[in-house]
Design a protein around this motif. Structure first.
Motif, mmCIF file in Angstrom:
data_model
loop_
_atom_site.group_PDB
_atom_site.id
_atom_site.type_symbol
_atom_site.label_atom_id
_atom_site.label_comp_id
_atom_site.label_asym_id
_atom_site.label_seq_id
_atom_site.Cartn_x
_atom_site.Cartn_y
_atom_site.Cartn_z
ATOM 1 N N TYR A 109 46.632 13.100 -30.881
ATOM 2 C CA TYR A 109 46.644 14.520 -31.252
ATOM 3 C C TYR A 109 46.111 14.770 -32.658
ATOM 4 O O TYR A 109 45.430 15.775 -32.898
ATOM 5 C CB TYR A 109 48.056 15.108 -31.098
ATOM 6 N N HIS A 132 42.706 17.231 -21.509
ATOM 7 C CA HIS A 132 43.669 18.267 -21.888
ATOM 8 C C HIS A 132 43.725 18.345 -23.410
ATOM 9 O O HIS A 132 43.884 17.323 -24.075
ATOM 10 C CB HIS A 132 45.049 17.907 -21.299
ATOM 11 N N ARG A 133 43.553 19.525 -23.965
ATOM 12 C CA ARG A 133 43.622 19.741 -25.421
ATOM 13 C C ARG A 133 42.762 18.750 -26.212
ATOM 14 O O ARG A 133 43.174 18.230 -27.242
ATOM 15 C CB ARG A 133 45.074 19.670 -25.906
ATOM 16 N N GLU A 151 42.975 17.281 -33.032
ATOM 17 C CA GLU A 151 43.055 18.508 -33.831
ATOM 18 C C GLU A 151 41.981 18.567 -34.906
ATOM 19 O O GLU A 151 41.605 19.635 -35.366
ATOM 20 C CB GLU A 151 44.444 18.645 -34.458
ATOM 21 N N ASP A 164 54.066 18.062 -30.905
ATOM 22 C CA ASP A 164 54.404 19.492 -30.977
ATOM 23 C C ASP A 164 55.864 19.703 -31.371
ATOM 24 O O ASP A 164 56.189 20.625 -32.105
ATOM 25 C CB ASP A 164 54.226 20.153 -29.598
#
Ligand SMILES: Nc1ncnc2c1ncn2[C@@H]1O[C@H](COP(=O)(O)OP(=O)(O)OP(=O)(O)O)[C@@H](O)[C@H]1O
Ligand SMILES: [Mg+2]
Length: 261
Positions: A23, A99-100, A27, A238
């Protein structure tokens, strides 16, 4: 973009760390390829991927038809003729989910070590991993199972860094030392330690005092929120700000060390 393998004793937090690092890079806008190299895959859950998306996901090692189609031999057979270098370039996109900004691929039980079986499935998975390490310009993170004996020399040489995760305990650090020795033997030079489940400064000090001579990239605190996140299928990235912050620091340190080379 760096290619990283995460290893360590069972249950120390390899999958959690792999999900956090994925992540952090996603990001930043990097293309991330997360590879689950565990016979019982669970990176998808740690990443909090929706069930609808991961329902079709199946480890490549279990795709007997595909292995047969590409290598010309049935998985599990030995001694017969099969292609050692089958076509694999289409597999990552075809069998992964996105995904993301994170593309996830499950490999399943992979035997990459030199002493492993010479069979169609291992030939195909080795070719696939080599392809991923050499030809894809993604940030790549491999969530390994405990140990490094599965990682062959050829593959090991292509990984930019191997991160060993350890808890503040003698057993976990003992395993880290064993991994460090094996990794060194098969030619992995860039080996780093990350401490997980740190309760306090004393734990961090213990880790520093008992590290098997590996540079420490950083540590992650133990938090009840990580367990909650796991239970509810929300990514720790998250749900747990302290873990996200710690993961960012680990990536900053990794960048700094890889840059120096
Ligand atoms: N910092 C933390 N604080 C609290 N719990 C944690 C932390 N990191 C991981 N855990 C919990 O520890 C358990 C094991 O974590 P994880 O699955 O990431 O380890 P692993 O090394 O990948 O395990 P395995 O060897 O089974 O693949 C999980 O329940 C996870 O939620
Ligand atoms: Mg795991």
């Amino acid at each position: 973009m760096p290619k990283i393998a995460v290893t360590g004793k069972g249950g120390v937090g390899k999958t959690t760390l792999a999900s956090l690092l994925a992540y952090v890079y996603a990001e930043r806008g990097a293309n991330v390829l997360a590879i689950d190299v565990d016979p019982s895959p669970c990176l998808a859950d740690a990443l909090g991927f929706p069930k609808e998306l991961t329902a079709e996901l199946r480890p490549i090692a279990e795709m007997d038809e595909l292995i047969y189609e590409r290598t010309g031999a049935k998985p599990g057979t030995t001694g017969g003729y099969f292609k050692l270098n089958p076509r694999v370039d289409d597999l990552p996109d075809r069998f992964s989910v996105l995904h993301r900004g994170i593309r996830l691929l499950e490999l399943g039980a992979v035997e990459l070590g030199g002493s492993g079986c010479i069979c169609p499935e291992s030939a195909m998975l080795k070719t696939l991993i080599t392809h991923l390490l050499v030809y894809r310009d993604d940030f790549l993170i491999m969530d390994m199972y405990a140990g490094v004996e599965h990682l062959g020399r050829a593959t090991a040489g292509m990984v930019d860094a191997m991160i060993v995760v350890a808890e503040p305990g003698r057993r976990s650090l003992g395993t880290a030392e064993q991994i460090a020795r094996l990794a060194h033997d098969i030619g992995i030079r860039d080996l780093y330690l990350v401490g997980n489940k740190m309760r306090n400064e004393a734990d961090v000090a213990f880790l520093h005092a008992h590290s098997p001579g590996l540079p420490i990239l950083g540590t992650l605190p133990v938090t009840a929120a990580a367990v909650e996140a796991d239970l509810s299928g929300v990514p720790a990235y998250d749900a747990v700000p302290q873990l996200q912050a710690a993961a960012r620091e680990i990536v900053a340190e990794l960048d700094r060390l890889l840059e120096k080379e």
